[in-house]
Design a protein around this motif. Structure first.
Motif, PDB file in Angstrom:
ATOM      1  N   PRO A   9       4.540   4.313   3.470  1.00  0.00           N
ATOM      2  CA  PRO A   9       3.499   3.454   2.997  1.00  0.00           C
ATOM      3  C   PRO A   9       2.678   2.943   4.197  1.00  0.00           C
ATOM      4  O   PRO A   9       1.416   2.536   4.030  1.00  0.00           O
ATOM      5  CB  PRO A   9       4.172   2.111   2.267  1.00  0.00           C
ATOM      6  CG  PRO A   9       5.780   2.767   2.059  1.00  0.00           C
ATOM      7  CD  PRO A   9       6.011   3.599   2.953  1.00  0.00           C
ATOM      8  N   ARG A  47       0.288   5.389   5.297  1.00  0.00           N
ATOM      9  CA  ARG A  47      -0.667   5.632   4.441  1.00  0.00           C
ATOM     10  C   ARG A  47      -1.833   4.659   4.640  1.00  0.00           C
ATOM     11  O   ARG A  47      -3.082   4.727   4.556  1.00  0.00           O
ATOM     12  CB  ARG A  47      -0.321   5.658   3.134  1.00  0.00           C
ATOM     13  CG  ARG A  47       0.492   7.111   2.881  1.00  0.00           C
ATOM     14  CD  ARG A  47       0.787   7.223   1.306  1.00  0.00           C
ATOM     15  NE  ARG A  47       1.723   6.289   0.860  1.00  0.00           N
ATOM     16  CZ  ARG A  47       3.140   6.681   0.525  1.00  0.00           C
ATOM     17  NH1 ARG A  47       3.586   7.910   0.779  1.00  0.00           N
ATOM     18  NH2 ARG A  47       3.933   5.637   0.125  1.00  0.00           N
ATOM     19  N   VAL A  48      -1.601   3.290   4.957  1.00  0.00           N
ATOM     20  CA  VAL A  48      -2.191   2.214   5.128  1.00  0.00           C
ATOM     21  C   VAL A  48      -3.233   2.358   6.276  1.00  0.00           C
ATOM     22  O   VAL A  48      -4.391   2.462   6.421  1.00  0.00           O
ATOM     23  CB  VAL A  48      -1.555   0.856   5.238  1.00  0.00           C
ATOM     24  CG1 VAL A  48      -2.733  -0.173   5.776  1.00  0.00           C
ATOM     25  CG2 VAL A  48      -1.078   0.334   3.761  1.00  0.00           C
ATOM     26  N   ALA A  85      -5.612   5.153   5.917  1.00  0.00           N
ATOM     27  CA  ALA A  85      -6.833   4.894   4.885  1.00  0.00           C
ATOM     28  C   ALA A  85      -7.661   4.055   5.851  1.00  0.00           C
ATOM     29  O   ALA A  85      -9.000   4.066   5.405  1.00  0.00           O
ATOM     30  CB  ALA A  85      -6.371   4.209   3.561  1.00  0.00           C
ATOM     31  N   TYR A 109      -4.952  -2.411   0.576  1.00  0.00           N
ATOM     32  CA  TYR A 109      -4.037  -1.882   1.578  1.00  0.00           C
ATOM     33  C   TYR A 109      -2.850  -1.556   0.688  1.00  0.00           C
ATOM     34  O   TYR A 109      -2.031  -0.663   0.669  1.00  0.00           O
ATOM     35  CB  TYR A 109      -3.625  -2.905   2.328  1.00  0.00           C
ATOM     36  CG  TYR A 109      -4.304  -3.210   3.780  1.00  0.00           C
ATOM     37  CD1 TYR A 109      -5.822  -2.804   3.492  1.00  0.00           C
ATOM     38  CD2 TYR A 109      -4.161  -3.534   5.021  1.00  0.00           C
ATOM     39  CE1 TYR A 109      -6.640  -3.050   4.601  1.00  0.00           C
ATOM     40  CE2 TYR A 109      -4.778  -3.854   6.157  1.00  0.00           C
ATOM     41  CZ  TYR A 109      -6.126  -3.503   5.820  1.00  0.00           C
ATOM     42  OH  TYR A 109      -6.841  -3.832   6.716  1.00  0.00           O
ATOM     43  N   ALA A 136      -3.448   1.896  -0.764  1.00  0.00           N
ATOM     44  CA  ALA A 136      -3.188   3.179   0.134  1.00  0.00           C
ATOM     45  C   ALA A 136      -1.556   2.997   0.455  1.00  0.00           C
ATOM     46  O   ALA A 136      -1.115   4.060   0.434  1.00  0.00           O
ATOM     47  CB  ALA A 136      -3.679   2.416   1.673  1.00  0.00           C
ATOM     48  N   ALA A 137      -0.924   1.845   0.438  1.00  0.00           N
ATOM     49  CA  ALA A 137       0.528   1.903   0.727  1.00  0.00           C
ATOM     50  C   ALA A 137       1.143   2.716  -0.544  1.00  0.00           C
ATOM     51  O   ALA A 137       1.993   3.665  -0.353  1.00  0.00           O
ATOM     52  CB  ALA A 137       0.874   0.770   0.669  1.00  0.00           C
ATOM     53  N   ASP A 138       0.715   2.808  -1.687  1.00  0.00           N
ATOM     54  CA  ASP A 138       1.209   3.392  -2.989  1.00  0.00           C
ATOM     55  C   ASP A 138       0.868   4.829  -2.831  1.00  0.00           C
ATOM     56  O   ASP A 138       1.173   5.485  -3.811  1.00  0.00           O
ATOM     57  CB  ASP A 138       0.866   2.871  -4.174  1.00  0.00           C
ATOM     58  CG  ASP A 138       1.622   1.255  -4.394  1.00  0.00           C
ATOM     59  OD1 ASP A 138       2.786   1.073  -3.882  1.00  0.00           O
ATOM     60  OD2 ASP A 138       0.798   0.500  -4.984  1.00  0.00           O
ATOM     61  N   GLY A 139       0.054   5.313  -1.962  1.00  0.00           N
ATOM     62  CA  GLY A 139      -0.445   6.496  -2.036  1.00  0.00           C
ATOM     63  C   GLY A 139      -1.874   6.845  -2.839  1.00  0.00           C
ATOM     64  O   GLY A 139      -2.072   7.898  -3.107  1.00  0.00           O
ATOM     65  N   ALA A 168      -4.999   5.540  -2.672  1.00  0.00           N
ATOM     66  CA  ALA A 168      -6.151   5.461  -1.674  1.00  0.00           C
ATOM     67  C   ALA A 168      -6.138   6.318  -0.595  1.00  0.00           C
ATOM     68  O   ALA A 168      -5.238   6.112   0.212  1.00  0.00           O
ATOM     69  CB  ALA A 168      -6.317   3.973  -1.320  1.00  0.00           C
ATOM     70  N   GLU A 169      -6.916   7.061  -0.519  1.00  0.00           N
ATOM     71  CA  GLU A 169      -6.969   8.083   0.790  1.00  0.00           C
ATOM     72  C   GLU A 169      -7.709   7.438   1.740  1.00  0.00           C
ATOM     73  O   GLU A 169      -7.184   7.378   3.176  1.00  0.00           O
ATOM     74  CB  GLU A 169      -7.902   9.260   0.413  1.00  0.00           C
ATOM     75  CG  GLU A 169      -7.458  10.626   0.693  1.00  0.00           C
ATOM     76  CD  GLU A 169      -7.971  11.667   0.080  1.00  0.00           C
ATOM     77  OE1 GLU A 169      -9.248  11.878   0.106  1.00  0.00           O
ATOM     78  OE2 GLU A 169      -7.388  12.308  -0.773  1.00  0.00           O
ATOM     79  N   SER A 170      -8.810   6.809   1.404  1.00  0.00           N
ATOM     80  CA  SER A 170      -9.414   5.861   2.433  1.00  0.00           C
ATOM     81  C   SER A 170      -9.981   4.503   1.942  1.00  0.00           C
ATOM     82  O   SER A 170     -10.428   4.634   0.953  1.00  0.00           O
ATOM     83  CB  SER A 170     -10.516   6.879   3.221  1.00  0.00           C
ATOM     84  OG  SER A 170     -11.598   6.962   2.297  1.00  0.00           O
ATOM     85  N   ILE A 171     -10.103   3.725   2.773  1.00  0.00           N
ATOM     86  CA  ILE A 171     -10.681   2.258   2.527  1.00  0.00           C
ATOM     87  C   ILE A 171     -11.794   2.052   3.645  1.00  0.00           C
ATOM     88  O   ILE A 171     -11.702   2.032   4.771  1.00  0.00           O
ATOM     89  CB  ILE A 171      -9.665   1.057   2.464  1.00  0.00           C
ATOM     90  CG1 ILE A 171      -8.459   1.500   1.820  1.00  0.00           C
ATOM     91  CG2 ILE A 171     -10.437  -0.225   1.996  1.00  0.00           C
ATOM     92  CD1 ILE A 171      -7.320   0.707   1.954  1.00  0.00           C
TER      93      ILE A 171
END
Lengths: 352, 406
Positions: free
Chosen positions: A43, A46-47, A50, B290, B293-296, B298-301
């Motif tokens: 996780p 992934r942050v 992103a 965030y 994203a952590a949960d998969g 969101a690919e990008s922020i």
């Protein structure tokens, strides 16, 4: 949780590094930790992906931070489940889920050791007789509150624990009298939450001049009574003779790391393995000394979970750098950032 | 627990009173589309449209517009059929605390249908609610006394006994404001013949045809961006009809180009309007994005300052329904409008759109078959109240039919 092993190695000092050396040392260690957690915690990876965070990180402020509340909403650990030695949880305030922090054996051992090294700076190397400004029941409650956990953790640093309040929450004057008869002439430790200390310690009418007070837990309730740190210290000195007073700031998400108030009360200091960055919540850039912002806490202790660079929801200000009784930054916590509230068309009766 | 059984009577202003007194003094005597109510509502609406007021509180301008005589006439005329339509009786309204104008829409339509009404206005209601109450009193001066005799707006704190008494006495209970409020209210029984009309938590999204966007003249794109900003920033994007996800429909390249241009326009409108968010909201947005994203999901922020955050979803199916903080938009691509079929959920309420023909939208509505989406409106109209809301024809809900055969 044994803190002082009988064969304690040579005394480790943790308030030694001036800011420039500290930053150099921390940046490389924290950068390495960032990459380690990136590999080990999906996780977290992934942050970082992103937000496109990646090295090089030249300054502390360049390191990517996580909002501390993410530990309430997500399971973030960098060790396999079967290596989790202990899971720490924070108090979940106002219906929130508590934070969960995962420690492996190594992290679980490091955290009390570093906490001990930090507090030793003001308590010395031996366990002192200890007065707890609370009731014994807070540590007996099977669903241990944050307050209970805090008291229990601090009890490792003392002996002959004596509680100022009885089981019903009233001042136990006899117990305090007995404690002072036994230990009042030597150095002793007093621990309590800031508000409890203010409420109960001053009323004891006792001579606490040999005591060292360590307290924590925030100033909100005292600020409501217009009591600031200076007033707090002045009144304790005047009314109980208590002059060795150390506030500290820390959180379960960075367990083992405490930012400790220096002897002069001129701010909170960072141990060598930690630091703070105060950020402007509009630009997210680090603000200059003297300007308030959001406190980011960094520490090399979180090795088993990605809690090494955390943006708190506390407002603070750096008061000075390498200009106080201990080296490094000294800062002040100004209070909590009020939570954002949705103005939408949800949940009206429930909350009114 | 504080349980004060007295209500604060805020319209028509009167001393605090117990619920029983309030219920006892409430008179009937109105017809569906009653002329006296129409006059009162038109007068009230006209006062809301005074330039100074509408400038200060644009949402009151929309409300005044909603209450203009022709609109009221249309509402009443739309109900004509072979049955005799009569008021439902006593209607108890629980509007949301935080969107100050909702209570007026709900109450005004119910009053227009000839009902006795008690509106429970939250004690936490904001400044706009105060302005509305003042204006209602201004309009009351020249109104027929029947208005004062049949309509009440009250406030009370946490009091189960008052809620229970009003619930037991009403013929229809209208609950706005989310799942928790609905659950809370359902603990209080209604009379056997009475019913609930509930508006639980909903979420909304926008759909943009990428090719249509790219072909649209610049002025049109600016207008849509302005409308989108109104739809989302007005109530911190927390209104249930404010979109949270934008679906881009078309070929991948077109969608990427269109989305980039759209975000550029939105960013400019936000900057020009001076929309900002405070520190707490900025942190909130970090926590929520965030977290995605952590949960998969969101690919990008991408943050454009604190006011605008764009999240690229890893899949259209990952569209978030929860509130992510003001000015936080998830984006995903769809090959065709029909792909929404498998994505829509029951709680999806408003689909704001750009670039689709009416026939396409109607076809989608049929394909969705009631599984979700109650409103398809152009971008910019997400917050415009309509007498058909959440799939309910409110004037019809506020009346009953008497069958007369001779």
């Amino acid at each position: 949780m044994s803190v002082f092993s009988p064969a304690e190695p040579e005394r480790m000092r943790v308030f030694t590094l001036a800011e420039p050396q500290r930053e150099v040392a921390l940046v490389s260690e924290l950068a390495a930790l960032t990459e380690r957690h990136r590999r080990a915690c999906a996780p977290y990876r992934r942050v970082l992906d992103a937000i496109q965070a990646g090295p090089p990180y030249e300054r502390l402020a360049d390191l990517p931070w996580l909002p501390v509340r993410l530990f309430k909403t997500h399971e973030l650990r960098s060790v396999p489940e079967d290596q989790v030695f202990r899971v720490l949880t924070s108090s979940g305030t106002t219906g929130q889920r508590p934070s969960r922090v995962y420690l492996d054996r190594e992290a679980a051992a490091a955290q009390p050791r570093m906490l001990a090294a930090t507090l030793r700076e003001v308590l010395g190397g031996r366990r002192l007789p200890m007065l707890v400004v609370d009731s014994r029941s807070v540590v007996r409650d099977p669903t241990l509150s944050a307050r209970g956990a805090g008291v229990l953790g601090m009890m490792n640093f003392g002996r002959d624990h004596t509680f100022v309040l009885d089981e019903r929450g009233r001042v136990d004057a006899e117990a305090v009298k007995g404690f002072l008869a036994r230990h009042g002439g030597e150095r002793f430790l007093i621990f309590g939450f800031t508000f409890m200390v203010w409420l109960y310690l001053r009323d004891l009418g006792a001579d606490l001049s040999q005591g060292t007070l360590v307290h924590s837990g925030g100033w909100k309730r005292l600020a409501e009574q217009a009591v600031d740190n200076a007033e707090f210290r002045r009144r304790l000195a005047a009314e109980c003779g208590l002059t060795r007073v150390h506030n500290f700031y820390g959180m379960v998400e960075q367990i083992g790391t405490v930012f400790l108030e220096g002897p002069d009360g001129d701010g909170l200091y960072c141990p060598d393995f930690a630091d703070v960055v105060v950020r402007d919540p509009e630009t997210w850039q680090e603000v200059p000394v003297g300007e308030p912002g959001l406190i980011e806490v960094v520490s090399t202790l979180p090795t088993s979970y990605p809690g090494h660079v955390l943006l708190t929801e506390d407002l603070g200000v750096v008061r000075g750098v390498d200009d106080g009784c201990w080296p490094g930054k000294r800062f002040e916590v100004l209070g909590r950032l009020p939570r954002a509230e949705a103005r939408g068309c949800s949940d009206t009766m429930g909350r009114s | 627990m504080l349980d004060d059984p007295k209500l604060d009577v805020r319209f028509p202003a009167a001393p605090p009173a117990p619920a029983e007194d309030l219920l006892g003094e409430l008179r009937g005597g109105l017809d569906v589309g009653d002329e006296r109510v129409r006059e009162f509502l038109s007068a009230f609406g006209k006062l809301l449209l005074r330039p100074a007021l509408a400038r200060r509180h644009p949402e009151l301008g929309s409300l005044g517009f909603f209450l203009r005589p022709s609109e009221l006439a249309r509402t009443v005329d739309g109900l004509a059929n072979e049955h005799v339509r009569v008021p439902r009786g006593m209607v108890f309204h629980i509007p949301p605390a935080n969107v100050d104008t909702v209570f007026v829409y709900s109450w005004a339509l119910s009053a227009l249908m000839g009902n006795r009404n008690i509106v429970r206005l939250s004690p936490r209601s904001g400044a706009v609610a105060e302005v509305i109450l003042e204006t209602l009193h201004d309009a009351l001066t020249d109104a027929d006394p029947v208005i004062a005799a049949t309509q009440r707006i009250v406030s009370y704190g946490r009091s189960d006994s008052v809620t229970a008494a009003l619930s037991a006495a009403c013929d229809l209970r209208v609950v706005w404001g989310g799942d928790r409020t609905v659950q809370e209210m359902r603990r209080h029984p209604l009379a056997p013949h009475a019913r609930d009309l509930v508006f639980p938590d909903r979420s909304s999204f926008a759909v943009v045809g990428a090719a249509a966007w790219l072909c649209a003249p610049r002025a049109a794109r600016v207008t849509v961006a302005e409308g989108f900003v109104n739809d989302t920033y007005w109530f911190d994007q927390a209104a249930c009809s404010s979109p949270r996800t934008v679906f881009w429909v078309g070929a991948e390249g077109d969608c990427d180009t269109a989305r980039a241009d759209f975000c550029e326009h939105v960013s400019r409108v936000v900057a020009v309007r001076g929309w900002g968010v405070d520190a707490a909201m900025a942190v909130e947005k970090r926590v929520s994005t965030y977290g995605l994203a952590a949960d998969g999901l969101a690919e990008s922020i991408e943050f454009r300052g604190n006011a605008l955050a764009n999240v690229t979803l890893s899949a259209a199916a990952a569209a978030p329904r929860q509130w992510l903080g003001a000015g936080t938009f998830a984006h995903a691509r769809l090959g065709s409008l029909a792909e929404l079929g498998s994505l829509v959920e029951r709680r999806d309420q408003t689909m704001t759109h750009f670039g689709f023909a009416r026939a396409e939208l109607e076809q989608l509505a049929r394909e969705l078959g009631g599984r979700g989406v109650d409103r398809m409106v152009p971008i910019g109209s997400a917050l415009s109240f309509h007498r058909v809301w959440d799939g309910f024809d409110l004037p019809a809900e506020f009346t009953r039919l008497v069958t007369v055969i001779r």
